[in-house]
Design an enzyme around this catalytic site. Structure first.
Site, short mmCIF file in Angstrom:
data_model
loop_
_atom_site.label_atom_id
_atom_site.label_comp_id
_atom_site.label_asym_id
_atom_site.label_seq_id
_atom_site.Cartn_x
_atom_site.Cartn_y
_atom_site.Cartn_z
N GLY A 195 2.36 1.84 11.03
CA GLY A 195 3.10 2.96 10.54
C GLY A 195 4.09 3.34 12.19
CE LYS A 250 0.17 3.33 5.07
NZ LYS A 250 0.30 3.41 6.32
CD GLU A 285 -2.79 5.33 6.85
OE1 GLU A 285 -2.74 5.25 5.58
OE2 GLU A 285 -1.97 4.86 7.51
CG ASN A 342 -1.59 1.31 1.51
OD1 ASN A 342 -1.73 1.87 0.61
ND2 ASN A 342 -2.37 1.55 2.59
CG HIS A 366 -5.76 1.66 5.02
ND1 HIS A 366 -5.31 2.53 6.10
CD2 HIS A 366 -4.73 0.71 5.02
CE1 HIS A 366 -4.13 2.29 6.27
NE2 HIS A 366 -3.62 1.19 5.83
CD GLU A 410 -3.53 -3.03 7.09
OE1 GLU A 410 -2.60 -3.07 6.86
OE2 GLU A 410 -4.23 -1.91 6.99
CB SER A 424 5.30 -2.22 11.96
OG SER A 424 4.76 -0.74 12.31
C1 PEP Z 1 -0.89 -0.28 6.01
O1 PEP Z 1 -0.86 1.04 5.76
O2 PEP Z 1 -1.61 -0.95 5.54
C2 PEP Z 1 0.38 -0.49 7.13
C3 PEP Z 1 0.28 -1.70 7.44
O3 PEP Z 1 1.45 0.29 7.12
P1 PEP Z 1 2.75 0.21 7.53
O4 PEP Z 1 3.30 -1.33 7.05
O5 PEP Z 1 3.73 1.44 7.46
O6 PEP Z 1 2.71 -0.29 9.13
#
Ligand code: PEP
Length: 251
Positions: free
Chosen positions: A175, A13, A99, A11, A97, A169, A215
């Site tokens: 992040g 973003k 976000e 992703n 997601h 997630e 992460s």
């Molecule tokens: C994500 O945005 O779906 C995500 C898991 O981000 P990150 O790997 O940076 O934690």
């Protein structure tokens, strides 16, 4: 049933210009050609989708979008429809997601609406669910996940239920550099599959792929992927560098 094929999805973003996206996609295509036992998906921003598709066509790298709107076309300034994404070469679309939930007010009801339109247009939805840190600390993880599934992922037919991809997630791990331990992740993945089985039956629960996100990095993916109910990763930060993403795909 056949073994679930793992998915490693990036992703991107709101990162990368069109030129940078094309460059990264080219490196991935070139360096991952031999990978056959897992699906590779990249999700650039809307403006890079078409150019990236040109780069990865006829390769094993698939294209996904990060969001969509549920209407097909019309006076919805700033939105992009599932129909348009499919037409531009996407196979997947990320829906809900954290976000989007956090910054753009997306709800389980709205996510469900998008899910049905994505299916109708032939996109495979990657539906994101997960609890916040406060919810985890209050022991609400399972009830939050249950509500997100029962409302957000409601109403699928048997085929759709098999094809769907769920991404667990935990919001506190996105992040932040904090990953759920493989055991913490597995516990929730097993719960999701059990709930899915109650709603959609055993066959669908055996087919649905449940990705972990939060992460995930080259140095922690292999432990995560050893868990029986984890079928891949949805990766943010570490999907932006070719070297890291190549290592992640080859976990
Ligand atoms: C994500 O945005 O779906 C995500 C898991 O981000 P990150 O790997 O940076 O934690």
């Amino acid at each position: 049933m056949d073994k679930r094929i793992p998915i490693v999805a990036g992703n991107w973003k709101m990162n990368k210009t069109v030129g940078e996206a094309v460059e990264l996609a080219g490196l991935l295509k070139q360096n991952l050609q031999d990978v056959k036992d897992r699906e590779i998906v990249i999700c650039p921003t809307y403006i890079s989708i078409f150019a990236v598709k040109e780069v990865i066509k006829n390769s094993n790298v698939k294209l996904g979008a990060q969001n969509m709107y549920f209407e097909k076309s019309g006076a919805f300034t700033g939105e992009v429809s599932a129909f348009m994404l499919k037409n531009a070469g996407c196979d997947y679309v990320i829906i809900g997601h954290s976000e989007r939930r956090q910054y753009f007010g997306e709800t389980d009801e709205g996510i469900n609406k998008k899910l049905h339109v994505a299916n109708k247009e032939g996109l495979i939805p990657i539906v994101c669910i997960g609890e916040t840190l406060t919810q985890r600390e209050k022991n609400e993880t399972f009830s939050v996940i249950e509500k997100q599934i029962k409302t957000g992922i409601a109403g699928l037919d048997a085929e759709q239920a098999k094809k769907l991809v769920v991404a667990y997630e935990p919001v506190w791990a996105i992040g932040t550099g904090k990953t759920a331990t493989p055991q913490q992740a597995e516990e929730v993945h097993a719960f999701i599959r059990k709930l899915y089985s109650e709603i959609y039956g055993k066959d669908a629960a055996e087919c649905v792929r449940i990705l972990y996100g939060g992460s995930v990095k080259p140095n922690n993916i292999s432990e995560i992927m050893k868990q029986p109910n984890i079928d891949g990763g949805l990766i943010g930060g570490a999907s932006l560098k070719a070297d890291d993403f190549i290592k992640l795909v080859r976990y």
